[in-house]
Design an enzyme around this catalytic site. Sequence first.
Site, PDB file in Angstrom:
ATOM      1  N   ASP A 145     -19.199 -55.319 -19.866  1.00 15.81           N
ATOM      2  CA  ASP A 145     -17.887 -55.946 -19.693  1.00 15.81           C
ATOM      3  C   ASP A 145     -17.350 -55.680 -18.287  1.00 15.81           C
ATOM      4  O   ASP A 145     -18.104 -55.707 -17.320  1.00 15.81           O
ATOM      5  CB  ASP A 145     -16.946 -55.386 -20.779  1.00 15.81           C
ATOM      6  CG  ASP A 145     -15.840 -56.359 -21.143  1.00 15.81           C
ATOM      7  OD1 ASP A 145     -14.880 -56.489 -20.368  1.00 15.81           O
ATOM      8  OD2 ASP A 145     -15.929 -57.002 -22.205  1.00 15.81           O
ATOM      9  N   HIS A 201      -9.978 -55.146 -19.685  1.00 12.63           N
ATOM     10  CA  HIS A 201     -10.637 -55.781 -20.829  1.00 12.63           C
ATOM     11  C   HIS A 201     -11.748 -54.913 -21.415  1.00 12.63           C
ATOM     12  O   HIS A 201     -11.832 -54.710 -22.629  1.00 12.63           O
ATOM     13  CB  HIS A 201     -11.182 -57.132 -20.353  1.00 12.63           C
ATOM     14  CG  HIS A 201     -11.758 -57.997 -21.414  1.00 12.63           C
ATOM     15  ND1 HIS A 201     -13.095 -57.952 -21.767  1.00 12.63           N
ATOM     16  CD2 HIS A 201     -11.207 -58.949 -22.195  1.00 12.63           C
ATOM     17  CE1 HIS A 201     -13.309 -58.850 -22.716  1.00 12.63           C
ATOM     18  NE2 HIS A 201     -12.189 -59.463 -22.992  1.00 12.63           N
ATOM     19  N   SER A 360     -12.918 -61.633 -28.140  1.00  8.22           N
ATOM     20  CA  SER A 360     -13.238 -60.422 -27.381  1.00  8.22           C
ATOM     21  C   SER A 360     -12.865 -59.153 -28.128  1.00  8.22           C
ATOM     22  O   SER A 360     -13.478 -58.113 -27.925  1.00  8.22           O
ATOM     23  CB  SER A 360     -12.465 -60.405 -26.054  1.00  8.22           C
ATOM     24  OG  SER A 360     -13.046 -61.249 -25.106  1.00  8.22           O
TER      25      SER A 360
END
Length: 419
Positions: A145, A201, A360
């Site tokens: 990620d 994230h 996600s």
Amino acid sequence: MKRSVGFFLSLLVCTSLNAQDFDGYIVKLKPGKSLDMKSLSNAKEISTSFGQFVKFEGNEKSISALKSNDAVEYVEPNYIYTVDNTLDSMKAVSDPKFAEQWGLKNTGKNSGGWWTPGKKGEDINAERAWQVTKGSKDVIVAVIDTGIDWRHPDLKNNLWVNEAELNGEEGVDDDGNGVIDDIHGADFANDDGDPMDGHGHGTHCAGVIGASHDRTGIAGVMANVKLMGIKFLTDSGSGSTADAIEAVNYAIKMGAHVMSNSWGGGGKSEALKEAIVAANDQGITFVAAAGNSRSDNDAKETYPANYRVDNVISVGAMDGNGNKASFSNYGKKMVHVFAPGVNILSTVKNGGYQKMSGTSMACPHVSGIVGLLISNNANLNPVDIRDRLMGTAVENSSLNNYTASGRTDAHRALTNTRN
Ligand code: CA
């Protein structure tokens, strides 16, 4: 050549774009063959366990010349994959606690929206699962990620540690794996050994999987785990195929058991598919977000979720009522399970906590459950794991038309029961 469009996996309201986004090309060389690197613009060699690749800038003319070169197996665009960082539902939370984590324990009061209450029990059944196992420090989950904030108080005790580099010399590739000072993972966006997250994230996904159970902050699906931070998406949330295959190659080389992939975009890449096949050959499960385009993955291909490899588990997002999240992709064949993905509280960069929505967020719930399954039984292979998750998922009439199974349930999966 650079074109700037893509599609996003962490958007609450997501835009699907038709044009394809890529940055140069990737060529795969036939075994034992080489290319004159000087003939290629900005060429970079990438050595992996699944072959030799070269990333380069190019135009139509140079591509067609390469296609007829007998050293070349194939040439394809170096696709750009993205997450989005302008999510207006990313509300900072000042008093984070387990009681807000409806994905783990939905009380019906912690999972609703502004106008409607949530539904009690529409969660992954974490508390019952934890009576069976809370995970294991023998299990490595690679978060592929934007990196991980490895200083985060809620994550730092559950990080994978490369002992050779931790105890080695600064500036030296102590373990000879090609990356210098890769103590908690690596960064293929910037080609260094520091996967610090400048976006948030990846840290959010890491917290869902494995935030410490320590009476502060939040709790991960796994209380015990080793989180490997593999950054290939930049601090603005985008990365390319060339960096993605390096990320997967690193996770294979360093012994990951699970790969958590909350990103997507681009077209079908042979190189990325070969990377996933190489992971499958090593018994590594590849969990992927189904995408946030509100679209049917049975009808419209979405990658990497749609690669038809045995170790790929495609995850859709549900809300606190057990319904498909409005943004979530779906597919009666191609989306294997659903998991919580709306207003999910987790860790973010600089030691913080935020709520985010997206497939996600659903993806790392399943990555954590896969980690629990392997903690409980190290002999399970990726096919066993996917079959187990699907075979024990809770059938839910509101998800029936959207997935091959239902809502994933950690306790049922661990006990291989349907109650
Ligand atoms: Ca190293």
